[in-house]
Scaffold this active site. Structure first.
Site, mmCIF file in Angstrom:
data_model
loop_
_atom_site.group_PDB
_atom_site.id
_atom_site.type_symbol
_atom_site.label_atom_id
_atom_site.label_comp_id
_atom_site.label_asym_id
_atom_site.label_seq_id
_atom_site.Cartn_x
_atom_site.Cartn_y
_atom_site.Cartn_z
ATOM 1 N N CYS A 420 -6.600 -1.713 -0.312
ATOM 2 C CA CYS A 420 -6.359 -0.880 -1.475
ATOM 3 C C CYS A 420 -6.685 0.671 -1.359
ATOM 4 C CB CYS A 420 -7.276 -1.559 -2.829
ATOM 5 S SG CYS A 420 -8.653 -1.568 -2.514
ATOM 6 N N HIS A 810 -12.461 -1.643 -6.341
ATOM 7 C CA HIS A 810 -11.021 -1.791 -6.098
ATOM 8 C C HIS A 810 -10.524 -0.409 -6.401
ATOM 9 C CE1 HIS A 810 -7.094 -3.159 -6.078
ATOM 10 N NE2 HIS A 810 -6.713 -2.943 -7.231
#
Length: 1003
Positions: A420, A810
Site C-alpha cells: 500500500c 495501512h
C-alpha cells in the site's frame, strides 16, 4: 514381336500405317509366346508407357500390354511382382521420378489386369504401406489426384485401422499444403478438380470407416488453428466441409467451444480461416459451420475471439458491401428485400459504433441512402442487445456478474503484499496532472529505464479496462534495496527514493548525451525545445508547443521542474551580524510538530520554561542515503505529543514552524569564523524557489524514550484546500559582501544537530533578541531589499496513514478529481478566493504561510450533495470511490487513527498578470492529455485482451460452480494487519458508494 514393336515405334511410317501394324501385334497376342518373349514385350511396353516421347507411344504401350497380359497372365504376374511395384514407388523408373503421376497410372492399369490373380494381394499390402509414406511427403495436387483415383478404384490399397486413421490425417494435412498459382481458367478448373478427387476419397473412407472421421476433423482444426506465421493452410480444406455430416455440427461446436485446451488465439485463427473458405469455388455448408461456430462462441462468452475476428475481417467485408446491396436490390427474391432492410440497419449500427472512417463509408452511404435509416435510440438498442461484453447483460445473473471498474472510471492498484506504500504514492503522482502528462508524453521507445516503467504504469492507470492493475514490474524496479519484500514500508521514504532515482537517471542520460560528438541538427520544433535540449535523450517530450515551453527548463530534469524547489539556510552571528548562507535544493519539506504553545503563530510567545525539543524535518536534497538532517535520521528524536483539547494545528502552522528562526546557543552555539569562537546565532530558512508541486511530509512518528519504541503523533492537522507559501527573492552577492564566514556545512555532526533542533528563546531574552534581530535585518536590507511573494497552492493529494505506530498500519490516498476539458485546476472553478493575502487576520503577512479563505457559497456544500461530492477520489488499493473534501478534512475526527501523512499541493497561476515575477513560469503546464505512443497503446490493447479472457474464464468457471463463496475485495488477502479504514463501505473515510458492477462495452 518385341522387335517388330520396337522397330515400329522408331520408324518413319505414317500414323495410320503404325496403327495397322499395332493391330496385328495385338492380334498376335493370342498365339503362344515364349516366357522370354513375354518378359521382353512387357519391358518394352512399360518403357513406352512410362518413358514414351508422346501420347501415341504411351497409347501403343497400354494397348499391347493389356493384350498380352490378358492372354499370358502367369507371365505377367511374374513380371509385375511386388518387388517391381516397390521399386517403382520408391525409386521410379529410369529417369522418371518416383513422384511422377505416370507411375501411379501405370500401377493402376496393371492392377486392373491382375485383379483376379492371387498375387495381387501381396501388391495391395505393398501399396498400403507406400501410399501412407507418399502422403507424408506432401505430394503435389496432381499426384494426389492420381493416387486418389487409384485408391478409389482399389479400396484394398487403403491403409486399415490405425494406419487408416493416420493416412486420413496425413492426407488432410497434405491438402493444407495445396496451392495453385495459375491464372488461366483451364488451370484453375484442373486444380479444383484435383482437390475434389482427393476430398471425395476422404469422404469414401469416412463412410466406409466412421472411426476415421473425428481424428480427421481434429487434424483439420489443428491445421487451421495453427499460429505459426510461416505456415498458411490452403483454402482447399474447404472442400472437406461438404462431406461432414450436418447433424454433427451441434456436438462438434460444443466440444470445440468448451475445450479448455483450445487457446483463444488458436480459435481466432481457425475462425478466420473458415471465413476465408467461403471463397472456395465449390464450398458447401461452410457458411452453416461458420455461423454455428460464431453462435457457439457467443454462448460460452468467448467474446474476445469474436471481437478479434471481427476486427481482422471487417476490412475485407466492407469493400463488398456496396456490391452486396446492389445484388440484393436486383435479384427480385422476396427474402432479399427483408434481408436488405436488416442488413442496412446493421450497417448504420456499425458506422455509429466505429465512426471516423469516411473513406470507407462514403460509398456505402450512397448505396443505401434511399433505404430506411434507424434512429439513434434504435441503434443504441441494437448495440446493447448485441454487445459482446465480458459480463452478462442481466444484472440478476448471480455468480456470473463480474466486478468492473467503479463509477469513478479510475483504476485502482492491486495490493501485492503490504504494497500500500507504493500504491498510495503512485496514485498521488498520477493525480499530479501536469507531471502525469509530461511523463506520458516522453519519447522513451526501446528504453528500459525506471521512467519508462513509470510511463507504462501511468498509461495502464489511464486506459486499462481492469478495475485494478497489478504493478508487479514497477514494484520490482523501484523498490529500494533495503526494503524487504512483503514487509511494510514508509511511503515517504519510498517517495524520496523514487524521485531521486528518476532524477539521477535523467541526469545520467544528460551527461552521456553531452559527451557525444556535437553534430548540429536541423531545426525541428517537434523534437527540440527553445533551450536546445533534445527530447528523446533527456526525456523531454516533443508534443509541447513553443508557447508551452519555458526558458527556465534549461538543464533541469523533469523531477526538478515538477517537484524541485530551493531553500536558503542562513546563520547570523548575533555578535558580529555576519551571515553564512547555503542554498539547497529540495523535493519535499519534512514538517515536525511544534510545541503546543506555538500553535497558531509562527513566532509564538511561549511560557518561561523551555519548550519540548522536537524534530525539525529535513529538506530532501535528492540523496538515496538518508542524511543526518533527514526525516529518517531524526525521527527517533521526536517526542510523542499527546492529543489535547486545544485548537488543532494546521498545515500552515507546521510550515511556519519549519521556517521560523531558531536560536543556536549553549551546546548548539555556532562557531563564527569572523569571531573565531562559538557565538550565539540565529538560524533562518527561506524558500527562494517555489516548486510546481509542493510535497509536505508530516513527521508523525516519534521515539518514546521510556518504552524505547517509535510512536505515532495522532494530532489532528487542519488541511486547507488552498494556502500561500512565502517565497523570497534570491539574495544578491552584495548582500554578503561584508561577511567572510564560510557557507554552512550541513553534513557535520554538530551543524546537523543545530539544524535539527529549534530552540526558541526564553521569555527573559526575547526583547533583547528581538532588537538584535531587527538590527541584523536592517544590515541585511542595506545590501538590497528582499522581495517576498506569496505563492498560492491548491491541494492536490493527501496520503493517509491508518494505524497507531510506524510498525503497522495501512496507507491510502485522496486525490483531487480535476474536471473540465483541459484538465487544469482552476481555483476559481472550485473556490471563491478572497483577495486578502493574510487570510483575513491582521497578524498574517507575506512572510508567513497562510490558508486562503473560501467563500461560504462554495464552502458550505454538503459532502454528499451536488458536484463537490465528485471533486475528490479515494484510492484504497484496488478500490476507487468518489468522496468530498469535507471527508478529507474530517477523517481524523471520525477515525482518530487515520491521519494525514504526505500532502501534495499544486502551484496556482491566477488570472491576470504574473504577480509572482516569473516564479510560476516552470514549463510544466500541458493543457491536454498527450496521445498515447504506439508502444504504450500496443501494451494496453494486449493487456485489455488478456483481461477480457480472464473475465470470460472466470465467468465460465463460476457458471459450473455453486455460488457459495463470498466476495473478496482484496485479491491477495487482507493487507497490513487488516487496519481500520482499509475495507468496508465507509472504511478509510470513504465518501460513500459501494462496489459497482456496471456492465461496460469492452471496445
Amino acid at each position: 514381336m518385341d522387335k517388330i514393336l520396337e522397330g515400329l515405334v522408331s520408324s518413319d511410317h505414317s500414323v495410320p500405317v503404325k496403327r495397322a501394324i499395332v493391330k496385328k501385334v495385338v492380334e498376335a497376342a493370342e498365339k503362344e509366346v515364349t516366357e522370354e518373349q513375354c518378359q521382353a514385350l512387357f519391358t518394352l511396353t512399360t518403357r513406352l508407357i512410362l518413358l514414351g516421347e508422346d501420347a501415341f507411344q504411351r497409347q501403343i504401350g497400354f494397348q499391347v500390354l493389356e493384350a498380352y497380359a490378358r492372354y499370358h497372365r502367369p507371365e505377367f504376374e511374374r513380371f509385375f511382382s511386388k518387388d517391381f511395384v516397390l521399386g517403382l514407388l520408391q525409386q521410379g523408373y529410369g529417369q522418371l521420378d518416383r513422384k511422377d503421376p505416370a507411375i501411379i497410372d501405370y500401377i493402376h492399369c496393371c492392377l486392373r489386369l491382375l485383379i483376379s490373380c492371387p498375387s495381387v494381394l501381396e501388391i495391395f499390402s505393398v501399396v498400403q504401406v507406400e501410399v501412407l509414406r507418399m502422403v507424408c511427403e506432401r505430394p503435389e495436387p496432381a499426384l494426389c489426384a492420381h493416387l486418389s483415383t487409384l485408391l478409389s478404384d482399389f479400396v484394398q490399397c487403403i491403409p486399415r485401422e490405425k494406419s487408416g486413421i493416420l493416412f486420413c490425417q496425413q492426407l488432410v494435412r497434405t491438402i493444407s499444403y495445396f496451392h495453385c498459382f495459375a491464372s488461366q481458367e483451364r488451370e484453375l478448373r484442373e486444380y479444383v478438380g484435383q482437390v475434389t478427387k482427393v476430398s471425395t476419397l476422404l469422404q469414401n473412407i469416412w463412410k466406409a470407416d466412421p472411426a476415421t472421421l473425428l481424428p480427421s476433423l481434429q487434424e483439420v482444426f489443428a491445421i487451421i488453428s495453427s499460429t505459426d506465421p510461416s505456415f498458411d493452410p490452403s483454402i482447399a480444406l474447404a472442400s472437406l466441409v461438404q462431406h461432414i455430416p450436418v447433424q454433427m455440427i451441434t456436438v462438434l461446436i460444443k466440444s470445440l467451444t468448451t475445450d479448455h485446451n483450445v487457446k483463444d488465439a488458436n480459435m481466432t485463427k481457425a475462425l478466420c480461416r473458415m471465413i476465408d473458405w467461403l471463397s472456395w469455388p465449390l464450398a458447401q455448408h461452410v457458411d452453416t459451420w461458420v455461423i454455428a461456430l460464431l453462435k457457439g462462441l457467443a454462448a460460452v462468452q468467448k467474446f474476445t475471439i469474436l471481437i478479434d475476428v471481427t476486427l481482422l475481417k471487417i476490412e475485407l467485408v466492407v469493400p463488398h458491401v456496396v456490391h452486396l446491396v446492389r445484388s440484393l436490390r436486383t435479384d427480385g427474391l422476396p427474402t432479399s428485400k427483408a434481408f436488405l432492410l436488416q442488413f442496412t440497419e446493421l450497417i448504420h449500427c456499425m458506422m455509429y459504433q466505429y465512426s471516423g472512417f469516411p473513406d470507407l463509408y462514403d460509398h456505402i452511404l450512397e448505396a443505401i441512402k434511399d433505404l430506411p435509416k434507424p434512429g439513434e435510440e434504435k441503434i443504441k438498442l441494437v448495440l446493447n442487445q448485441s454487445a459482446w461484453t465480458s459480463q452478462s447483460n442481466s444484472f440478476a445473473s448471480g455468480p456470473l456478474r463480474q466486478v468492473g471498474k467503479s463509477e469513478t472510471g479510475k483504476t485502482g492498484l492491486a495490493n501485492l503484499g503490504n504494497t500500500c506504500f507504493l500504491n498510495s504514492i503512485i496514485q498521488t503522482l498520477f493525480m499530479a496532472t501536469d507531471f502525469r502528462r509530461h511523463v506520458l508524453s516522453l519519447h522513451l521507445n526501446g528504453s528500459n529505464t525506471l521512467m519508462k516503467k513509470l510511463q507504462l504504469l501511468f498509461a495502464f492507470l489511464a486506459h486499462t479496462q481492469r478495475a485494478a492493475y497489478a504493478p508487479k514490474n514497477f514494484l520490482e524496479a523501484s523498490r529500494p534495496p533495503w526494503f524487504n519484500v512483503g514487509s511494510q514500508q514508509d511511503c515517504s521514504e519510498y517517495l524520496r527514493f523514487l524521485l531521486d532515482r528518476l532524477h539521477e537517471e535523467e541526469k545520467t542520460l544528460q551527461v552521456l548525451e553531452s559527451v557525444k560528438p556535437k553534430v548540429p541538427p536541423p531545426v525541428d520544433t517537434k523534437s527540440k525545445d527553445p533551450t536546445g535540449r533534445t527530447s528523446p535523450e533527456n526525456g523531454e517530450e516533443s508534443s509541447l508547443t513553443p508557447a508551452e515551453i519555458k526558458p527556465e527548463n534549461d538543464g533541469r530534469t523533469l523531477i526538478e521542474r515538477a517537484f524541485g524547489g530551493k531553500l536558503i539556510t542562513g546563520i547570523r552571528c548575533m555578535q558580529c551580524n555576519c551571515i553564512s548562507e547555503k542554498e539547497e535544493p529540495f523535493t519535499d519539506l519534512s514538517l515536525a510538530f511544534c510545541p503546543s504553545a506555538s500553535q497558531g503563530s509562527s513566532q509564538p510567545e511561549g511560557p518561561s520554561e523551555e519548550p519540548k525539543v522536537l524534530c525539525q524535518g529535513s529538506v530532501n536534497g535528492g540523496s538515496e542515503i538518508p542524511e543526518p538532517g533527514s526525516a529518517k535520521a531524526q525521527a527517533s528524536n521526536v517526542h510523542f505529543v499527546p492529543v489535547t483539547n486545544e485548537p488543532p494545528l494546521s498545515v500552515p502552522d507546521l510550515v511556519n514552524y519549519f521556517l521560523a528562526p531558531e536560536i543556536l546557543d549553549e551546546e548548539n552555539a555556532y562557531f563564527c569564523e569572523k569571531c573565531s569562537s562559538l557565538q550565539r546565532a540565529e538560524r533562518t530558512m527561506k524558500v527562494v524557489s517555489a516548486p510546481e508541486y509542493l510535497i509536505l511530509t508530516l513527521l508523525r512518528f516519534s521515539y518514546d524514550a521510556k518504552c524505547h519504541v517509535r510512536r505515532k503523533i495522532l494530532d489532528n492537522v487542519t488541511i486547507p484546500p488552498l494556502m500561500r507559501l512565502p517565497v523570497h527573492a534570491p539574495l544578491m552577492p552584495s548582500q554578503c559582501s561584508s561577511c567572510t564566514s564560510s557557507p554552512l556545512q550541513v553534513d557535520s555532526p554538530e551543524s546537523s544537530e543545530n539544524l535539527a533542533k529549534k530552540l526558541k528563546p526564553s521569555q527573559k531574552d526575547e526583547e533583547e533578541e528581538e532588537k538584535e534581530r531587527i538590527v541584523g535585518a536592517e544590515q541585511i536590507n542595506r545590501g538590497g531589499e528582499m522581495s517576498v511573494q506569496s505563492v498560492p497552492y491548491v491541494l492536490s493529494s493527501v496520503v493517509m496513514h491508518s494505524g497507531i505506530s510506524s510498525e503497522s498500519g495501512h496507507y491510502y490516498s485522496y486525490g483531487h478529481n480535476i474536471n473540465g476539458a483541459d484538465g487544469a485546476q482552476h481555483p476559481a472553478d472550485h473556490f471563491d478566493l478572497k483577495d486578502d493575502l493574510g487570510n483575513g487576520h491582521p497578524e498574517c503577512s507575506l512572510s508567513t504561510c497562510s490558508a486562503l479563505s473560501i467563500a461560504p457559497v462554495q464552502g458550505n456544500t454538503l459532502p454528499n450533495s451536488g458536484q463537490e461530492a465528485k471533486d475528490w477520489l479515494l484510492f484504497n488499493d484496488s478500490r476507487v470511490t468518489f468522496t468530498s473534501f469535507q471527508s478529507v478534512q474530517n477523517i481524523t475526527n471520525r477515525f482518530p487513527k487515520d491521519t494525514a501523512y504526505v500532502l501534495m499541493y499544486r502551484k496556482q497561476e491566477l488570472p491576470g498578470p504574473n504577480i509572482n515575477g516569473g516564479l510560476l513560469a516552470n514549463g510544466m503546464k500541458l493543457s491536454v492529455e498527450p496521445p498515447l505512443q504506439k508502444e504504450l497503446l500496443d501494451a494496453i490493447i494486449k493487456d485489455n485482451k488478456l483481461y477480457l479472457q480472464e473475465q470470460e474464464l472466470n465467468a465460465r468457471t463460476q457458471a459450473l460452480q455453486a455460488p457459495s463463496s463470498s466476495c473478496s475485495f482484496r485479491p491477495n488477502g487482507s493487507d497490513d494487519n487488516n487496519p481500520p479504514g482499509s475495507c468496508g463501505p465507509s472504511g478509510g473515510g470513504g465518501g460513500g458508494g459501494g462496489f459497482n458492477t456496471i456492465s461496460r462495452l469492452v471496445f
